[in-house]
Design a protein around this motif. Structure first.
Motif, mmCIF file in Angstrom:
data_model
loop_
_atom_site.group_PDB
_atom_site.id
_atom_site.type_symbol
_atom_site.label_atom_id
_atom_site.label_comp_id
_atom_site.label_asym_id
_atom_site.label_seq_id
_atom_site.Cartn_x
_atom_site.Cartn_y
_atom_site.Cartn_z
ATOM 1 N N VAL A 1 -0.465 -11.419 -2.856
ATOM 2 C CA VAL A 1 -0.124 -10.122 -2.621
ATOM 3 C C VAL A 1 -1.398 -9.620 -2.892
ATOM 4 O O VAL A 1 -2.250 -9.754 -3.716
ATOM 5 N N ASP A 2 -1.935 -8.614 -1.631
ATOM 6 C CA ASP A 2 -2.924 -7.689 -1.646
ATOM 7 C C ASP A 2 -2.498 -6.260 -2.175
ATOM 8 O O ASP A 2 -1.898 -5.505 -1.267
ATOM 9 N N TYR A 3 -2.685 -5.811 -3.251
ATOM 10 C CA TYR A 3 -2.446 -4.445 -3.662
ATOM 11 C C TYR A 3 -3.281 -3.628 -3.310
ATOM 12 O O TYR A 3 -4.408 -3.541 -4.150
ATOM 13 N N LEU A 4 -3.318 -2.564 -2.289
ATOM 14 C CA LEU A 4 -4.046 -1.566 -2.144
ATOM 15 C C LEU A 4 -4.261 -0.363 -2.983
ATOM 16 O O LEU A 4 -5.033 0.543 -2.654
ATOM 17 N N GLY A 5 -2.918 0.063 -3.791
ATOM 18 C CA GLY A 5 -2.839 1.592 -4.353
ATOM 19 C C GLY A 5 -2.544 2.549 -3.787
ATOM 20 O O GLY A 5 -1.896 2.371 -2.506
ATOM 21 N N ALA A 6 -2.764 3.640 -4.299
ATOM 22 C CA ALA A 6 -2.384 5.128 -3.750
ATOM 23 C C ALA A 6 -3.245 5.277 -2.546
ATOM 24 O O ALA A 6 -4.651 4.751 -2.288
ATOM 25 N N ALA B 1 0.737 -1.121 -0.104
ATOM 26 C CA ALA B 1 -0.094 0.028 0.042
ATOM 27 C C ALA B 1 0.882 1.338 -0.060
ATOM 28 O O ALA B 1 2.098 1.141 0.387
ATOM 29 N N CYS B 2 0.264 2.173 -0.361
ATOM 30 C CA CYS B 2 0.836 3.799 -0.587
ATOM 31 C C CYS B 2 0.520 4.258 0.728
ATOM 32 O O CYS B 2 -0.718 4.208 1.125
ATOM 33 N N SER C 1 4.720 2.337 0.886
ATOM 34 C CA SER C 1 5.453 2.884 -0.065
ATOM 35 C C SER C 1 5.378 4.549 -0.096
ATOM 36 O O SER C 1 4.008 4.787 0.303
ATOM 37 N N GLY C 2 6.146 5.336 0.089
ATOM 38 C CA GLY C 2 5.885 6.624 0.135
ATOM 39 C C GLY C 2 7.113 7.319 -0.849
ATOM 40 O O GLY C 2 8.388 7.120 -0.689
ATOM 41 N N SER C 3 6.919 8.360 -1.523
ATOM 42 C CA SER C 3 7.718 9.227 -2.484
ATOM 43 C C SER C 3 7.895 10.568 -1.990
ATOM 44 O O SER C 3 9.249 11.026 -2.297
ATOM 45 N N LEU C 4 7.297 10.961 -1.066
ATOM 46 C CA LEU C 4 7.204 12.553 -0.677
ATOM 47 C C LEU C 4 7.642 12.540 0.721
ATOM 48 O O LEU C 4 6.581 12.106 1.553
ATOM 49 N N ALA C 5 8.500 13.385 1.085
ATOM 50 C CA ALA C 5 8.755 13.415 2.649
ATOM 51 C C ALA C 5 7.619 14.073 3.359
ATOM 52 O O ALA C 5 7.495 13.860 4.482
ATOM 53 N N THR C 6 6.881 14.697 2.837
ATOM 54 C CA THR C 6 5.619 15.442 3.593
ATOM 55 C C THR C 6 4.591 14.518 3.769
ATOM 56 O O THR C 6 3.886 14.652 4.771
ATOM 57 N N ARG C 7 4.897 13.297 3.377
ATOM 58 C CA ARG C 7 3.913 12.182 4.021
ATOM 59 C C ARG C 7 4.349 11.405 5.015
ATOM 60 O O ARG C 7 3.860 10.288 5.535
ATOM 61 N N TRP D 1 0.170 9.766 -4.079
ATOM 62 C CA TRP D 1 -0.426 9.470 -5.292
ATOM 63 C C TRP D 1 0.538 8.601 -6.122
ATOM 64 O O TRP D 1 0.118 8.085 -7.179
ATOM 65 N N HIS D 2 1.873 8.845 -5.870
ATOM 66 C CA HIS D 2 2.745 8.136 -6.595
ATOM 67 C C HIS D 2 2.738 6.797 -6.518
ATOM 68 O O HIS D 2 3.461 6.043 -5.497
ATOM 69 N N ALA D 3 1.792 6.166 -7.139
ATOM 70 C CA ALA D 3 1.484 4.448 -6.801
ATOM 71 C C ALA D 3 2.550 3.369 -7.403
ATOM 72 O O ALA D 3 2.342 2.417 -7.510
ATOM 73 N N LEU D 4 2.952 4.154 -8.663
ATOM 74 C CA LEU D 4 3.877 2.925 -9.733
ATOM 75 C C LEU D 4 4.884 2.218 -8.789
ATOM 76 O O LEU D 4 4.854 1.131 -9.222
ATOM 77 N N PRO D 5 5.775 2.861 -7.851
ATOM 78 C CA PRO D 5 6.642 1.940 -7.291
ATOM 79 C C PRO D 5 6.084 0.815 -6.384
ATOM 80 O O PRO D 5 6.589 -0.300 -6.312
ATOM 81 N N ALA D 6 4.823 1.168 -5.897
ATOM 82 C CA ALA D 6 4.153 0.172 -4.945
ATOM 83 C C ALA D 6 3.716 -0.919 -5.948
ATOM 84 O O ALA D 6 3.740 -2.101 -5.642
#
Length: 377
Positions: A147-152, A122-123, A174-180, A128-133
């Motif tokens: 695998v249970d993929y839950l998305g963004a 999960a993200c 998964s997280g791409s932005l430090a603000t999260r 919103w950057h879900a592609l890496p996950a």
């Protein structure tokens, strides 16, 4: 502020003939070039065709996902930051890459019966950057995981409800932005409270996963291969009972993070007004220009808050350096960021950690400007 040659794929199709020895797989660089060209031509059919032919020729699906599709997506981001492609091109390319992942994942060579345990991917909430996950989810499936993929942007309560229903061996977050990172911390703690260990990954968690460790994640991996390898080594350590988020970050007792985060709308309005008063040319901005300036200020405050949450000034300084590069590529004076930092410091002068972070950011930005000026000479 957010993180992105045209041509067509000309690889020949293969006629249906009597069985022959498998064709050799194309070299990764050749595949990369072909996929990049077709993605930037917005030719989904050519992109998928190239990848499927590579699968038929024997290229492992995992290699295509990580060494081709992920590499192309990384270049998309760099090209956007350098102002060589537009936001629309970035979005179109990302959509094609996402569908390319699905095509590869559905190929017979990528289908594997689950023989291992169960992992939820999960993200972080707000991410919103879900592609890496998505890439990680498919790699884990190839390696035999259920695998249970839950998305963004998965809110922590929804994720925990899913864990209660399914009882996975681990959560891959998964997280791409430090603000999260504040949301990531809450999610990690919530998962651990129900006994599910968390492996974290993505750019948000910093160099060498420093923020994954800071926020109490049970493991960290720099990429999908490393995450799959880590999970294959055996069960992650079970979370310690009674752990609370505040246990990881005692500096939050000063309430500076909370106060700055909650004051973001007011700070943006105030600093925007002060900028207009000190720079009369801004008064002639169009509504769109004002909106973009307000968005930039909002991002600055968000990253400031993330730095206060982690207690690490590098979160803020790194964002300012990246922003300077993006603005410079677009012909916008990077020095225009310095007055905004000065006005923010005035507004937040009663907060010692905050003012120290703002000064560190201004110093980092000044060094970046001086280096750029020296290079230009």
């Amino acid at each position: 502020m957010s993180p992105h040659d045209t041509g067509t794929d000309t690889a020949p199709t293969t006629a249906v003939t009597a069985p022959t020895a498998p064709r050799s797989a194309a070299a990764p660089q050749e595949l990369l070039a072909q996929v990049w060209e077709s993605v930037m031509a917005f030719d989904e059919a050519a992109t998928v065709g190239t990848l499927l032919r590579a699968l038929d020729a024997g290229t492992p699906a995992e290699d295509l996902l990580l060494d081709v599709i992920a590499a192309v997506q990384g270049r998309v981001g760099r090209e956007w930051a350098a102002n060589r492609i537009t936001v629309a091109q970035e979005h179109a390319a990302t959509a094609i890459n996402d569908r390319a992942v699905a095509a590869v994942a559905l190929h017979p060579s990528a289908r594997t019966e689950p023989t291992r345990g169960r992992v939820t991917v999960a993200c972080v909430d707000g991410e919103w950057h879900a592609l890496p996950a998505r890439l990680l989810a498919e790699v884990l499936r190839i390696r035999g995981w259920h695998v249970d993929y839950l998305g963004a942007q998965v809110p922590a309560p929804h994720l925990v409800a899913h864990l209660h229903r399914t009882g996975p061996d681990a959560v891959a977050l998964s997280g791409s932005l430090a603000t999260r990172l504040p949301a990531a911390h809450a999610t990690i703690t919530a998962c651990q409270a129900v006994g599910t260990p968390v492996i974290a990954g993505g750019a948000a968690f910093g160099p060498e996963g420093r923020y994954a460790r800071l926020l109490g994640a049970d493991a960290w991996a720099p990429d999908a291969r490393a995450a799959a390898d880590e999970l294959a080594c055996g069960p992650l350590p079970r979370p310690r009972p009674g752990h609370q988020a505040v246990d990881d970050l005692p500096h939050l007792d000063d309430q500076e993070y909370t106060l700055v985060a909650r004051s973001r709308p007011r700070l943006v309005r105030t600093v925007l007004r002060q900028l207009e008063n000190s720079h009369p040319a801004m008064r002639s901005y169009t509504d769109v220009q004002r909106e973009r300036t307000a968005e930039d200020l909002s991002h600055i405050v968000e990253f400031l808050a993330a730095a206060l949450y982690t207690g690490d000034e590098d979160v803020f300084c790194g964002f300012l350096r990246w922003t300077a590069g993006v603005l410079d590529a677009r012909g916008v004076a990077t020095a225009s960021l310095l007055p905004a930092l000065e006005f923010l410091e005035r507004e937040l002068q009663d907060f010692p950690r905050t003012t120290a972070t703002l000064r560190a950011g201004a110093a980092a930005l000044t060094r970046t400007l001086l280096t750029a000026a020296g290079t230009a000479e």
